[in-house]
Design a protein around this motif. Structure first.
Motif, PDB file in Angstrom:
ATOM      1  N   ASN A  18      -2.085   0.637   4.729  1.00  0.00           N
ATOM      2  CA  ASN A  18      -0.714   0.190   5.003  1.00  0.00           C
ATOM      3  C   ASN A  18      -0.525  -1.334   4.987  1.00  0.00           C
ATOM      4  O   ASN A  18       0.324  -1.872   5.699  1.00  0.00           O
ATOM      5  CB  ASN A  18      -0.242   0.740   6.357  1.00  0.00           C
ATOM      6  N   GLU A  61      -5.632   3.784   0.756  1.00  0.00           N
ATOM      7  CA  GLU A  61      -4.787   2.593   0.699  1.00  0.00           C
ATOM      8  C   GLU A  61      -3.451   2.837   1.371  1.00  0.00           C
ATOM      9  O   GLU A  61      -2.919   1.935   2.039  1.00  0.00           O
ATOM     10  CB  GLU A  61      -4.615   2.172  -0.763  1.00  0.00           C
ATOM     11  N   ARG A  62      -2.888   4.038   1.224  1.00  0.00           N
ATOM     12  CA  ARG A  62      -1.628   4.330   1.919  1.00  0.00           C
ATOM     13  C   ARG A  62      -1.831   4.300   3.436  1.00  0.00           C
ATOM     14  O   ARG A  62      -0.980   3.803   4.184  1.00  0.00           O
ATOM     15  CB  ARG A  62      -1.077   5.683   1.479  1.00  0.00           C
ATOM     16  N   THR A  63      -2.952   4.798   3.902  1.00  0.00           N
ATOM     17  CA  THR A  63      -3.242   4.759   5.336  1.00  0.00           C
ATOM     18  C   THR A  63      -3.507   3.328   5.802  1.00  0.00           C
ATOM     19  O   THR A  63      -3.105   2.942   6.912  1.00  0.00           O
ATOM     20  CB  THR A  63      -4.466   5.640   5.660  1.00  0.00           C
ATOM     21  N   ASN A 100       0.454  -5.026   3.116  1.00  0.00           N
ATOM     22  CA  ASN A 100       1.423  -5.519   2.131  1.00  0.00           C
ATOM     23  C   ASN A 100       1.332  -7.033   2.068  1.00  0.00           C
ATOM     24  O   ASN A 100       0.815  -7.670   2.991  1.00  0.00           O
ATOM     25  CB  ASN A 100       2.844  -5.076   2.486  1.00  0.00           C
ATOM     26  N   ASP A 160       0.813  -1.220   0.000  1.00  0.00           N
ATOM     27  CA  ASP A 160       0.000   0.000   0.000  1.00  0.00           C
ATOM     28  C   ASP A 160       0.847   1.270   0.000  1.00  0.00           C
ATOM     29  O   ASP A 160       0.372   2.337  -0.401  1.00  0.00           O
ATOM     30  CB  ASP A 160      -0.926   0.021   1.221  1.00  0.00           C
ATOM     31  N   LYS A 161       2.079   1.184   0.453  1.00  0.00           N
ATOM     32  CA  LYS A 161       2.947   2.362   0.466  1.00  0.00           C
ATOM     33  C   LYS A 161       3.177   2.918  -0.931  1.00  0.00           C
ATOM     34  O   LYS A 161       3.488   4.104  -1.092  1.00  0.00           O
ATOM     35  CB  LYS A 161       4.285   2.010   1.109  1.00  0.00           C
ATOM     36  N   ASN A 162       3.026   2.066  -1.941  1.00  0.00           N
ATOM     37  CA  ASN A 162       3.263   2.493  -3.321  1.00  0.00           C
ATOM     38  C   ASN A 162       2.003   2.997  -4.012  1.00  0.00           C
ATOM     39  O   ASN A 162       2.036   3.368  -5.183  1.00  0.00           O
ATOM     40  CB  ASN A 162       3.836   1.326  -4.132  1.00  0.00           C
ATOM     41  N   SER A 163       0.880   3.008  -3.296  1.00  0.00           N
ATOM     42  CA  SER A 163      -0.400   3.385  -3.902  1.00  0.00           C
ATOM     43  C   SER A 163      -0.536   4.903  -4.015  1.00  0.00           C
ATOM     44  O   SER A 163      -0.034   5.669  -3.191  1.00  0.00           O
ATOM     45  CB  SER A 163      -1.564   2.827  -3.075  1.00  0.00           C
TER      46      SER A 163
END
Length: 283
Positions: free
Chosen positions: A101, A97-99, A103, A89-92
């Protein structure tokens, strides 16, 4: 009506006789036999941790292929492929999705059988027929094992019931899939060929990435699975109020569409077959 039927039958017989006459006077050869080889390429995953169909993080794909040519058009292909997939999700580009988090990574062991159709007549022994685009479809069996990273350690996710699955009711990690795709083949002579192929799988699960529905009750998850399961179920970042996303029943994934994976490969095959002469009118 009777006269019409007789005329149709007569014309059909005439066409059949012309067909036999043509093949009795021409030396037509049919390609028939096995090809065996290997392939290498990229593996791609699309699902709840890659909703934007990002192609910038492929995994490796390695495989073996055997193909039986019935003729210049139709083949039966047997394949086995290993692929490495994953997402983070870090690459979203999506803020939620980044929140969230999440993988995962997973090894894919994929094997199956497909029927293949050449759009053009394909024959190793005929220089004018040494290339063709093709399509294929068939059935596959595949095995996957999603793992999540927590503080540098990878854990198997299926046994942890990260979405509240009861013990013994976790999703199956070996399943059936439909295999389909397109390709292009070029014979380099009478024995060797190269093949470019793009294949995809229609899966019947949304848990390829261990993400599908909603967050479970963390209290229930703690009692049944322990603290590691909680940490991997909800590794979300804190919001402005200092809270995590993982409220019971809150959306974690999207179960309306199943996950999928695909392979883009380059293969080299060796042909063990031969030419079959026609049985009618052969000199």
């Amino acid at each position: 009506m009777i006269i019409l039927k007789i005329c149709i039958l007569k014309n059909s017989c005439l066409c059949f006789l012309i067909y036999l006459s043509f093949f009795s006077t021409q030396k037509i050869f049919a390609q028939r036999g096995w090809e065996i080889g290997g392939n290498v390429g990229a593996a791609y995953y699309f699902g709840d941790l890659n909703t934007s169909f990002d192609l910038s993080h492929p995994g490796i794909a390695l495989g073996v292929t055997s193909r039986f040519n019935f003729n210049e058009r139709l083949c039966l292909k047997l394949s086995g492929t290993y692929g490495k997939i994953g997402a983070d999700d870090k690459n979203s580009a999506n803020a939620f999705e980044r929140t969230r988090n999440l993988n995962f990574r997973s090894d894919i062991f994929d094997g199956g059988a497909q029927f293949e159709f050449n759009f053009l007549p394909y024959n190793y022994y005929d220089p004018s027929k040494r290339f063709s685009p093709y399509v294929f479809a068939g059935l596959n069996v595949y095995h996957f094992n999603p793992q999540g990273n927590l503080n540098g350690t990878w854990y198997d996710l299926a046994p942890l019931g990260t979405e509240g699955q009861f013990k013994g009711e976790e999703y199956y990690t070996t399943q059936l899939a439909l295999n389909y795709g397109i390709g292009f083949k070029i014979a380099l002579g009478e024995e060797w060929s190269i093949n470019l192929e793009l294949s995809a799988r229609k899966l019947f699960t949304d848990y390829l990435d261990d993400v599908s529905t909603v967050y479970p009750s963390m209290n229930d998850l703690r009692k049944s699975r322990g603290p590691i399961a909680i940490a991997l179920s909800d590794p979300s970042l804190l919001d402005a109020e200092g809270k995590k996303l993982g409220l019971p029943g809150r959306q974690r994934g999207d179960s309306n569409q199943n996950d999928t994976y695909s392979f883009f490969t380059f293969g080299v095959l060796y042909y063990f077959g031969d030419l079959k002469c026609p049985t009618i009118g052969r000199n």
